[in-house]
Design a protein around this motif. Structure first.
Motif, PDB file in Angstrom:
ATOM      1  N   GLY A  98     -50.781  19.941 -41.418  1.00  0.00           N
ATOM      2  CA  GLY A  98     -51.681  21.070 -41.553  1.00  0.00           C
ATOM      3  C   GLY A  98     -52.771  20.782 -42.572  1.00  0.00           C
ATOM      4  O   GLY A  98     -52.485  20.365 -43.694  1.00  0.00           O
ATOM      5  N   LEU A  99     -54.030  20.978 -42.171  1.00  0.00           N
ATOM      6  CA  LEU A  99     -55.171  20.731 -43.049  1.00  0.00           C
ATOM      7  C   LEU A  99     -56.038  21.979 -43.193  1.00  0.00           C
ATOM      8  O   LEU A  99     -56.242  22.719 -42.225  1.00  0.00           O
ATOM      9  N   LYS A 100     -56.569  22.161 -44.384  1.00  0.00           N
ATOM     10  CA  LYS A 100     -57.579  23.194 -44.626  1.00  0.00           C
ATOM     11  C   LYS A 100     -58.913  22.588 -44.214  1.00  0.00           C
ATOM     12  O   LYS A 100     -59.317  21.555 -44.751  1.00  0.00           O
ATOM     13  N   THR A 101     -59.564  23.199 -43.249  1.00  0.00           N
ATOM     14  CA  THR A 101     -60.782  22.621 -42.689  1.00  0.00           C
ATOM     15  C   THR A 101     -61.930  23.624 -42.734  1.00  0.00           C
ATOM     16  O   THR A 101     -61.771  24.743 -43.202  1.00  0.00           O
ATOM     17  N   GLU A 102     -63.029  23.215 -42.190  1.00  0.00           N
ATOM     18  CA  GLU A 102     -64.244  24.006 -42.054  1.00  0.00           C
ATOM     19  C   GLU A 102     -64.866  24.266 -43.426  1.00  0.00           C
ATOM     20  O   GLU A 102     -64.358  23.846 -44.456  1.00  0.00           O
ATOM     21  N   ASP A 103     -66.001  24.952 -43.434  1.00  0.00           N
ATOM     22  CA  ASP A 103     -66.679  25.277 -44.687  1.00  0.00           C
ATOM     23  C   ASP A 103     -65.781  26.151 -45.544  1.00  0.00           C
ATOM     24  O   ASP A 103     -65.130  27.072 -45.036  1.00  0.00           O
ATOM     25  N   TYR A 104     -65.755  25.856 -46.809  1.00  0.00           N
ATOM     26  CA  TYR A 104     -64.994  26.627 -47.785  1.00  0.00           C
ATOM     27  C   TYR A 104     -63.507  26.686 -47.459  1.00  0.00           C
ATOM     28  O   TYR A 104     -62.799  27.581 -47.879  1.00  0.00           O
ATOM     29  N   ARG A 105     -63.013  25.723 -46.665  1.00  0.00           N
ATOM     30  CA  ARG A 105     -61.592  25.598 -46.319  1.00  0.00           C
ATOM     31  C   ARG A 105     -61.042  26.854 -45.639  1.00  0.00           C
ATOM     32  O   ARG A 105     -59.903  27.232 -45.814  1.00  0.00           O
ATOM     33  N   LYS A 106     -61.874  27.503 -44.833  1.00  0.00           N
ATOM     34  CA  LYS A 106     -61.466  28.743 -44.172  1.00  0.00           C
ATOM     35  C   LYS A 106     -60.806  28.510 -42.820  1.00  0.00           C
ATOM     36  O   LYS A 106     -60.434  29.465 -42.145  1.00  0.00           O
ATOM     37  N   GLY A 107     -60.666  27.259 -42.403  1.00  0.00           N
ATOM     38  CA  GLY A 107     -59.981  26.952 -41.160  1.00  0.00           C
ATOM     39  C   GLY A 107     -58.641  26.316 -41.461  1.00  0.00           C
ATOM     40  O   GLY A 107     -58.399  25.819 -42.566  1.00  0.00           O
ATOM     41  N   ARG A 108     -57.768  26.332 -40.481  1.00  0.00           N
ATOM     42  CA  ARG A 108     -56.462  25.692 -40.592  1.00  0.00           C
ATOM     43  C   ARG A 108     -56.208  24.940 -39.288  1.00  0.00           C
ATOM     44  O   ARG A 108     -56.067  25.548 -38.236  1.00  0.00           O
ATOM     45  N   ALA A 109     -56.216  23.612 -39.381  1.00  0.00           N
ATOM     46  CA  ALA A 109     -55.989  22.772 -38.198  1.00  0.00           C
ATOM     47  C   ALA A 109     -54.716  21.966 -38.401  1.00  0.00           C
ATOM     48  O   ALA A 109     -54.474  21.441 -39.490  1.00  0.00           O
ATOM     49  N   ARG A 110     -53.930  21.883 -37.368  1.00  0.00           N
ATOM     50  CA  ARG A 110     -52.725  21.061 -37.403  1.00  0.00           C
ATOM     51  C   ARG A 110     -53.069  19.776 -36.653  1.00  0.00           C
ATOM     52  O   ARG A 110     -52.972  19.707 -35.433  1.00  0.00           O
ATOM     53  N   ALA A 111     -53.509  18.780 -37.395  1.00  0.00           N
ATOM     54  CA  ALA A 111     -53.971  17.530 -36.797  1.00  0.00           C
ATOM     55  C   ALA A 111     -52.809  16.757 -36.182  1.00  0.00           C
ATOM     56  O   ALA A 111     -51.707  16.740 -36.735  1.00  0.00           O
ATOM     57  N   ASP A 112     -53.073  16.101 -35.058  1.00  0.00           N
ATOM     58  CA  ASP A 112     -52.057  15.226 -34.466  1.00  0.00           C
ATOM     59  C   ASP A 112     -51.726  14.085 -35.414  1.00  0.00           C
ATOM     60  O   ASP A 112     -50.607  13.587 -35.421  1.00  0.00           O
ATOM     61  N   GLY A 113     -52.702  13.671 -36.222  1.00  0.00           N
ATOM     62  CA  GLY A 113     -52.472  12.645 -37.232  1.00  0.00           C
ATOM     63  C   GLY A 113     -53.494  12.759 -38.343  1.00  0.00           C
ATOM     64  O   GLY A 113     -54.639  13.125 -38.102  1.00  0.00           O
ATOM     65  N   VAL A 114     -53.052  12.472 -39.567  1.00  0.00           N
ATOM     66  CA  VAL A 114     -53.944  12.439 -40.722  1.00  0.00           C
ATOM     67  C   VAL A 114     -53.622  11.169 -41.497  1.00  0.00           C
ATOM     68  O   VAL A 114     -52.476  10.970 -41.929  1.00  0.00           O
ATOM     69  N   LEU A 115     -54.610  10.310 -41.668  1.00  0.00           N
ATOM     70  CA  LEU A 115     -54.437   9.052 -42.391  1.00  0.00           C
ATOM     71  C   LEU A 115     -54.825   9.257 -43.854  1.00  0.00           C
ATOM     72  O   LEU A 115     -55.961   9.647 -44.151  1.00  0.00           O
ATOM     73  N   VAL A 116     -53.860   9.024 -44.733  1.00  0.00           N
ATOM     74  CA  VAL A 116     -54.058   9.207 -46.180  1.00  0.00           C
ATOM     75  C   VAL A 116     -53.315   8.107 -46.924  1.00  0.00           C
ATOM     76  O   VAL A 116     -52.430   7.451 -46.362  1.00  0.00           O
TER      77      VAL A 116
END
Length: 192
Positions: free
Chosen positions: A71-89
């Motif tokens: 789960g990632l906080k996305t969009e401007d000002y972190r107002k979105g919530r996307a559950r990415a299939d993958g996140v590389l960190v």
């Protein structure tokens, strides 16, 4: 023309997070462009593609990890919530985080298209914009509908400025900060 991000959301981020906490375990929710979306459960080939990417990232960049379904906080000002299939960190970047992480350590977000009717809009338009607005340097889209891999780069002003499409089977370069070249031949068997 009014930008898409200036519409009235269905609810606040806080209300979405409360809704998501109480959703049944088999329901995965996202909050994209102010709208609640149900993310489809992955089929076997979808899961195999994510596992294939995890293996390649581990082989080429053992200092990083591709976390699935993060789960990632996305969009401007972190107002979105996307559950990415993958996140590389970098390994350990999500230690101590809750369900939704700030995208600051994310080098790449990955989506693999599903067979639902909303996949085209969500994976090809809404999520690239959200990931770009969050400043994620690379977005990798594995599109099973048209058997292509698209690499989005250079996020600026809520959009990726570069986008390179390649057919399954072609080598695909994931530029800095990822620095991996993928042999996408195996994707031909996983397109269905």
């Amino acid at each position: 023309m009014t930008p898409r991000t200036e519409h009235r959301p269905q609810m606040s981020v806080e209300e979405f997070e409360e809704l998501e906490r109480h959703a049944p375990e088999m329901v995965r929710l996202e909050f994209i462009n102010g709208k609640v979306a149900v993310k489809p459960m992955p089929d076997g080939n979808h899961s195999e593609i994510v596992a294939w990417l995890q293996m390649l990232c581990m082989q080429h960049r053992p200092d990083l990890w591709l976390y699935a379904e993060r789960g990632l906080k996305t969009e401007d000002y972190r107002k979105g919530r996307a559950r990415a299939d993958g996140v590389l960190v970098p390994r350990g970047a999500f230690k101590g985080h809750g369900e939704w992480s700030a995208p600051g350590s994310a080098l790449m977000a990955v989506e693999v298209t599903s067979w639902d009717s909303d996949a085209a809009q969500r994976d090809r338009v809404d999520k690239p914009d959200g990931y770009a607005a969050a400043g994620i340097p690379v977005y990798l889209l594995v599109d099973r509908d048209d058997c292509t891999v698209t690499v989005f780069t250079e996020p600026k002003d809520g959009r990726y400025r570069q986008q390179v499409n390649s057919a399954f089977g072609a080598p695909v370069t994931l530029p800095s900060p990822v620095d991996i070249t993928l042999d996408t031949e195996p994707l031909k068997e996983l397109a269905d």
